[in-house]
Design an enzyme around this catalytic site. Sequence first.
Site, PDB file in Angstrom:
ATOM      1  N   CYS A  34       0.835  -1.197   0.000  1.00  0.00           N
ATOM      2  CA  CYS A  34       0.000   0.000   0.000  1.00  0.00           C
ATOM      3  C   CYS A  34       0.877   1.257   0.000  1.00  0.00           C
ATOM      4  O   CYS A  34       1.576   1.508  -0.974  1.00  0.00           O
ATOM      5  CB  CYS A  34      -0.999  -0.028   1.151  1.00  0.00           C
ATOM      6  N   HIS A 136      -3.843  -5.044  -0.175  1.00  0.00           N
ATOM      7  CA  HIS A 136      -3.487  -5.597   1.138  1.00  0.00           C
ATOM      8  C   HIS A 136      -3.626  -7.113   1.144  1.00  0.00           C
ATOM      9  O   HIS A 136      -4.682  -7.645   1.492  1.00  0.00           O
ATOM     10  CB  HIS A 136      -4.391  -4.995   2.218  1.00  0.00           C
ATOM     11  N   GLU A 138      -2.393  -9.140   3.195  1.00  0.00           N
ATOM     12  CA  GLU A 138      -2.557  -9.587   4.580  1.00  0.00           C
ATOM     13  C   GLU A 138      -4.003  -9.479   5.054  1.00  0.00           C
ATOM     14  O   GLU A 138      -4.362 -10.056   6.081  1.00  0.00           O
ATOM     15  CB  GLU A 138      -1.613  -8.805   5.509  1.00  0.00           C
TER      16      GLU A 138
END
Length: 158
Positions: A34, A136, A138
Amino acid sequence: VGAFPTGMRNLRKFNLDSFIKEKVNHGIPLIGICLGMQMLFENSTEFEFSEGLNLIKGNVKKIRNQKKIKLPHMGWNKLISKPNNTSSLDNIFQYFVHSYAVYNTEPEEVIYECNYDKEKLVVGVKRDNIVGLQFHPERSGDAGITLLAETIINLIRK
């Protein structure tokens, strides 16, 4: 998470910009996620003009909003793998939260794009031992974790 100028000021305040560049120049793998991806580039116009780490060619600018599309680009979007991507994953959805994107990149360094209201955005880049991911992984469930693990493994093998 944050804004480009603040992120870069903090890196410089603690000499982390020099540290990152030194490690990258010695072959240590680096993944920027990001805002971390955006700071890999030459500069940004988010709030004010700011120099980036200048590790990859390109500029960070507000997503072109000619049709008054909703910003930030938030939610799930499908990745489009580019030919120079070494990932085994294709047509997977990842989670995004951003209003700024990278422009003027080297085409051979782009590994992922996505469509956002008919605009193609660069959302993944790779140059030598550096990978940047605008999304993202994650926060993107099993597909994101798999993508992140595969990216790390590919960087380490190099």
